[in-house]
Write a protein that holds these residues in place. Structure first.
Motif, mmCIF file in Angstrom:
data_model
loop_
_atom_site.group_PDB
_atom_site.id
_atom_site.type_symbol
_atom_site.label_atom_id
_atom_site.label_comp_id
_atom_site.label_asym_id
_atom_site.label_seq_id
_atom_site.Cartn_x
_atom_site.Cartn_y
_atom_site.Cartn_z
ATOM 1 N N VAL A 3 0.861 -1.172 0.000
ATOM 2 C CA VAL A 3 0.000 0.000 0.000
ATOM 3 C C VAL A 3 0.902 1.228 0.000
ATOM 4 C CG1 VAL A 3 -0.242 0.063 2.515
ATOM 5 C CG2 VAL A 3 -1.977 1.115 1.087
ATOM 6 N N SER A 4 0.540 2.216 -0.811
ATOM 7 C CA SER A 4 1.314 3.451 -0.884
ATOM 8 C C SER A 4 0.559 4.564 -0.196
ATOM 9 C CB SER A 4 1.571 3.835 -2.346
ATOM 10 O OG SER A 4 2.359 2.846 -2.968
ATOM 11 N N GLY A 5 1.173 5.137 0.807
ATOM 12 C CA GLY A 5 0.592 6.287 1.480
ATOM 13 C C GLY A 5 0.993 7.563 0.758
ATOM 14 N N ILE A 6 0.027 8.430 0.521
ATOM 15 C CA ILE A 6 0.293 9.721 -0.131
ATOM 16 C C ILE A 6 0.056 10.808 0.910
ATOM 17 C CG2 ILE A 6 -0.334 11.286 -2.005
ATOM 18 C CD1 ILE A 6 -1.458 8.807 -3.480
ATOM 19 N N ALA A 7 1.013 11.733 1.019
ATOM 20 C CA ALA A 7 0.899 12.800 2.010
ATOM 21 C C ALA A 7 1.367 14.123 1.425
ATOM 22 C CB ALA A 7 1.728 12.468 3.247
ATOM 23 N N ALA A 8 0.809 15.208 1.951
ATOM 24 C CA ALA A 8 1.279 16.553 1.640
ATOM 25 C C ALA A 8 2.199 16.957 2.787
ATOM 26 C CB ALA A 8 0.109 17.516 1.522
ATOM 27 N N ILE A 9 3.456 17.206 2.483
ATOM 28 C CA ILE A 9 4.426 17.568 3.506
ATOM 29 C C ILE A 9 4.527 19.083 3.572
ATOM 30 C CG2 ILE A 9 6.832 17.409 4.218
ATOM 31 C CD1 ILE A 9 6.904 14.703 2.761
#
Length: 96
Positions: free
Chosen positions: A46-52
């Motif tokens: 699973v790939s987690g996508i985040a705004a840093i």
């Protein structure tokens, strides 16, 4: 949420993670790289996508996307890139 809570400098990141899973009937099962084991292992990814948020030293979790086990026409890197491009086109959260 990202637009109202984050600073002006943000980057989008993707972090693929191996998830152990036994069995044979779960959709998407295959061999995926486990950094902890330093080898490919049977399970899911699973790939987690985040705004840093660079200014505030934090991140906003956006979405998780399961990696298909049968990538016959693309590489994993192309898959990750396609995931980000597709989400960018669907969601203005990625734009400033």
């Amino acid at each position: 949420m990202v637009d109202t809570c984050a600073g002006k400098d943000i980057v989008i990141a993707i972090d693929p993670s191996y998830v152990p899973k036994s069995g044979k009937t779960t959709n998407g099962l295959g061999y995926f790289w486990s950094g902890r084991a330093s080898k490919a292992k049977w399970g899911l990814e699973v790939s987690g996508i985040a705004a840093i948020d660079i200014d505030n030293h934090t991140a906003f979790y956006i979405e998780a996307v399961q990696t298909p086990s049968n990538l016959s026409t693309t590489t994993l890197l192309e898959h990750y890139t396609n995931v980000l491009v597709a989400r960018k086109e669907l969601n203005n959260t990625y734009k400033r």
